[in-house]
Scaffold this motif. Structure first.
Motif, short mmCIF file in Angstrom:
data_model
loop_
_atom_site.label_atom_id
_atom_site.label_comp_id
_atom_site.label_asym_id
_atom_site.label_seq_id
_atom_site.Cartn_x
_atom_site.Cartn_y
_atom_site.Cartn_z
N SER A 10 2.45 4.65 2.02
CA SER A 10 2.47 5.40 3.17
C SER A 10 1.44 5.05 4.21
N ARG A 11 0.47 5.11 3.61
CA ARG A 11 -0.15 4.87 4.50
C ARG A 11 -1.33 3.47 5.04
N ILE A 13 -3.03 -0.05 4.62
CA ILE A 13 -2.24 -1.63 4.81
C ILE A 13 -0.49 -1.54 4.31
N ARG A 33 1.21 8.30 -4.19
CA ARG A 33 0.67 9.32 -5.02
C ARG A 33 0.83 10.95 -4.56
N SER A 34 0.51 11.48 -3.31
CA SER A 34 0.25 12.82 -3.24
C SER A 34 0.81 13.18 -1.24
N ASN A 35 0.68 12.14 -0.32
CA ASN A 35 0.22 12.48 0.71
C ASN A 35 2.13 12.33 0.83
N ASP A 59 2.02 7.82 -9.98
CA ASP A 59 0.04 7.21 -9.60
C ASP A 59 1.04 6.33 -9.79
N VAL A 60 0.04 4.66 -9.46
CA VAL A 60 0.20 3.62 -10.12
C VAL A 60 -0.94 3.84 -10.93
N ASN A 88 -0.62 -2.53 -3.86
CA ASN A 88 -1.25 -3.21 -2.17
C ASN A 88 -1.62 -1.23 -2.80
N VAL A 139 -5.47 -7.78 -3.13
CA VAL A 139 -6.82 -7.67 -3.50
C VAL A 139 -8.12 -7.59 -2.35
N TYR A 153 -14.56 -2.24 -7.78
CA TYR A 153 -13.58 -2.28 -7.16
C TYR A 153 -13.78 -3.88 -7.64
N LYS A 157 -10.29 -5.82 -8.35
CA LYS A 157 -9.86 -7.06 -8.08
C LYS A 157 -9.91 -8.42 -8.27
N GLY A 184 -10.56 -8.85 4.45
CA GLY A 184 -11.76 -8.42 4.59
C GLY A 184 -12.23 -7.09 4.93
N ILE A 186 -10.53 -3.73 7.01
CA ILE A 186 -9.21 -3.34 7.69
C ILE A 186 -9.60 -2.27 7.86
N THR A 188 -8.64 1.41 8.40
CA THR A 188 -7.62 2.14 7.73
C THR A 188 -8.67 3.33 7.31
N THR A 191 -11.72 2.73 5.64
CA THR A 191 -12.52 2.41 5.43
C THR A 191 -13.40 2.78 6.91
#
Ligand code: NAP
Length: 242
Positions: A10-11, A13, A33-35, A59-60, A88, A139, A153, A157, A184, A186, A188, A191
């Motif tokens: 949905s968003r 990457i 998931r929700s958006n 939900d993954v 992703n 990852v 995290y 990964k 690295g 990105i 979005t 970040t």
């Protein structure tokens, strides 16, 4: 029609990956998931590129939810199979280890690592039976070098990187490749809270990357041209490694 599933499409990457694969002619299953509003925007943009797709929320981190959604999808589409899977969807919950709450560890491991197993297991058999498939895991640089404040995290990964290498060897004979892309920094929503002005000084390219720059590599790995690449991790980080 060739079909691709992008988790967290949905968003960010994931959205850029949906658009890249749509431009390559794939029918896109957009998981989120929700958006729903953002997922619908992505689907509209997929359609504007002349392709088509559908939304498939789950939900993954929830194995039962995934099983239900994917088995229902397969029942509705018994003559088709998903030939490209892009794992992703992911979250960050940073904290230093001594202060880390149970849920910060568990949620990040469940969403970033267990998701790989939960979703990939459901789709691999069809790829093997059809003797063609592409599994691409998003990852992170954190999973390669570790990042302070991100033990959860980084562990998740790094776990997916190990699984990528193992699964690649299990199924290469059947023409199913398994690779990972390690971004690295990105630009979005993930970040948004980071100080780009300060952090970009450590990046040789002197800027954050764009989601499209990650999607370009995913598109290549999904293509037939990448048939002899498997078990690899490709960094997309502007030269930032150590
Ligand atoms: P983002 O902008 O925050 O988008 C996250 C996406 O994942 C959204 O589509 C979200 O869906 C979905 N998602 C989150 N939890 C989910 C769940 N439990 N089930 C299903 N979908 C879920 O993140 P991003 O920056 O694009 O990151 C995408 C991937 O790249 C992640 O795996 C991340 O770890 C990795 N990565 C990102 C960076 C970076 O600098 N941005 C760097 C290295 C690696 P909703 O819209 O429904 O919330």
């Amino acid at each position: 029609m060739k079909i691709a599933l992008v988790t967290g499409g949905s968003r960010g990457i994931g959205k850029a990956v949906c658009l890249k694969l749509a431009a390559m002619g794939y029918y896109i299953i957009i998981n989120y998931r929700s958006n729903t509003a953002e997922a619908e925007n992505t689907l509209n943009e997929v359609k504007q590129l002349g392709s088509d797709g559908e939304l498939l929320p789950f939900d993954v981190s929830d194995r039962a939810d995934i099983r239900k959604s994917l088995s229902e999808w397969k029942k509705r589409n018994s003559d088709k199979y998903i030939e490209v899977l892009v794992n992703n969807a992911g979250i960050r919950k940073d904290n230093i280890l001594p202060m880390m709450e149970d849920n910060e560890w568990d949620d990040v491991i469940n969403t970033n690592l267990h998701s790989f197993f939960n979703v990939t297991r459901e789709l691999t058999t069809d790829m093997l039976m059809n003797k063609y498939g592409r599994i691409i895991n998003i990852v992170s640089l954190s999973g390669l070098k570790g990042m302070s404040g991100q033990t959860n995290y980084s562990a998740a990964k790094a776990g997916v990187i190990g699984a990528t290498k193992a699964l690649a060897q299990e199924i290469a004979k059947k023409k199913v490749t398994v690779n990972a892309v390690a971004p690295g920094f990105i630009k979005t929503d993930m970040t948004e809270d980071l100080d780009e002005k300060m952090l970009k000084r450590m990046i040789p390219a002197n800027r954050f990357g764009k989601p499209e720059e990650v999607a370009a590599v995913v598109g290549f790995l999904a293509s037939e041209g990448a048939s002899y690449i498997t078990g690899e991790v490709i960094s997309v980080n502007g030269g930032l490694y150590t």
